[in-house]
Design an enzyme around this catalytic site. Structure first.
Site, mmCIF file in Angstrom:
data_model
loop_
_atom_site.group_PDB
_atom_site.id
_atom_site.type_symbol
_atom_site.label_atom_id
_atom_site.label_comp_id
_atom_site.label_asym_id
_atom_site.label_seq_id
_atom_site.Cartn_x
_atom_site.Cartn_y
_atom_site.Cartn_z
ATOM 1 C CG ASP A 79 -50.906 65.878 18.580
ATOM 2 O OD1 ASP A 79 -51.915 65.920 17.846
ATOM 3 O OD2 ASP A 79 -49.815 65.387 18.216
ATOM 4 C CE1 TYR A 94 -45.519 73.026 16.518
ATOM 5 C CE2 TYR A 94 -44.264 73.279 14.492
ATOM 6 C CZ TYR A 94 -45.475 73.098 15.143
ATOM 7 O OH TYR A 94 -46.621 72.978 14.409
ATOM 8 C CG ASP A 112 -46.874 61.590 21.152
ATOM 9 O OD1 ASP A 112 -47.150 60.452 21.589
ATOM 10 O OD2 ASP A 112 -47.749 62.396 20.781
ATOM 11 N NE ARG A 158 -47.742 63.425 16.398
ATOM 12 C CZ ARG A 158 -48.691 62.566 16.045
ATOM 13 N NH1 ARG A 158 -48.510 61.269 16.252
ATOM 14 N NH2 ARG A 158 -49.808 62.985 15.500
#
Length: 304
Positions: free
Chosen positions: A38, A66, A80, A176
């Site tokens: 994103d 991550y 998010d 998310r």
């Protein structure tokens, strides 16, 4: 030009914009990314260049890692920080023990409903396009695997408590959504406030380079210093080195047989074929193994 270029994607750009920028820098047409990030997410974005674009599907199947931040106190429609607030509480009361207990529930194989604002398609249309038009988006749940979920920092003595953590997960996992679901478990609205991809398959953040660095290298004729060989993308496939004579069979797309001595191969397993110099020639798939001979057929053959 063929190989893998590992980009440290900046925030504020889509993955496709990064691809466009690299095409322009390198002056090549065939560039593809290996998993969308994103715009608000930064970190590892491997790009396949030239013939290496045919390896992108294998990278998509590999696990990702991550560094993330979860913020408690409100949730958003996108799950998010970029979305519209849909639920908010005036005060958050939560303990470290409660947070750790909630995190523990999301280790291993879990069921996850992808977010409405995602690139998944519904009847040929992107879910996020439908969501932006106010249409109801109902995506089916799917199984994903969280291989590691570790809290690295807690910031609880504030209006909006934050939890920083690292996660290693299978393809198709939405971090998310993980943050949103952890909030649901705690009974507190939550969203993902930050995300950096630190690893994609075998490629790590330490291997990644900024677009400015790549641009400078290309201008100085040093791009080869940053281009990784295509074989790195499939380094986890068993390797068979073939002779020049065998390579001609490979380039003609013919079956190949190898000795099974000391090796067990399962039907359907992929192997990679390389020249003596380490050039990736093809990806083959095992079709039969009788304990003495492994018989394989080509899946992808790369031009000589």
């Amino acid at each position: 030009m063929n190989g893998i270029l590992v980009i440290d994607k900046p925030k504020g750009m889509t993955s496709q914009q990064v691809v466009g920028r690299v095409k322009k820098i390198l002056g090549v047409k065939k560039v593809g990314h290996t998993g969308t990030l994103d715009p608000d997410v930064d970190g590892v974005l491997p790009l396949c260049i030239g013939q290496a674009t045919r390896l992108a599907e294998y990278l998509l199947d590999q696990s990702k890692a991550y560094a993330a931040e979860l913020t408690l106190g409100y949730s958003t429609d996108t799950q998010d920080a970029s979305g519209e607030i849909v639920e908010r509480v005036a005060h958050v009361s939560v303990t470290e023990a409660e947070i750790r207990a909630a995190f523990d529930k999301f280790c291993g194989e879990i069921e996850q409903v992808p977010p409405a604002f995602s690139a998944l398609k519904i009847n040929g249309r992107r879910a996020y396009d439908l969501a932006r038009q106010g249409e109801r988006v109902a995506l089916p749940p799917r199984r994903v695997t969280i291989y590691e979920l570790a809290i690295t920092e807690l910031e609880l003595d504030c209006e909006l408590p934050r939890v920083r953590f690292r996660v290693e997960c299978s393809k198709g996992t939405y971090v998310r959504t993980l943050c949103h679901d952890i909030g649901q478990t705690l009974g507190i609205p939550a969203h993902m406030s930050r995300l950096t991809r630190t690893r994609s398959g075998p490629f790590t953040l330490q291997m990644a380079h900024s677009l400015d660095v790549i641009g400078q290298a290309a201008a100085e004729g040093r791009i080869a210093d940053y281009l990784l060989p295509p074989s790195v993308a499939v380094a986890d496939f068993p390797c068979y080195v073939v002779t020049d004579r065998q390579a001609r069979r490979v380039f003609n797309g013919l079956e190949m047989s190898f000795s099974a001595a000391g090796q067990e191969r399962e039907t359907g397993e992929r192997i990679r074929l390389e020249s003596a110099s380490g050039q990736l020639l093809a990806i083959y798939r095992v079709v039969d193994s009788d304990g003495q001979t492994i018989r394989t057929k080509p899946e992808k053959v790369f031009n000589a």
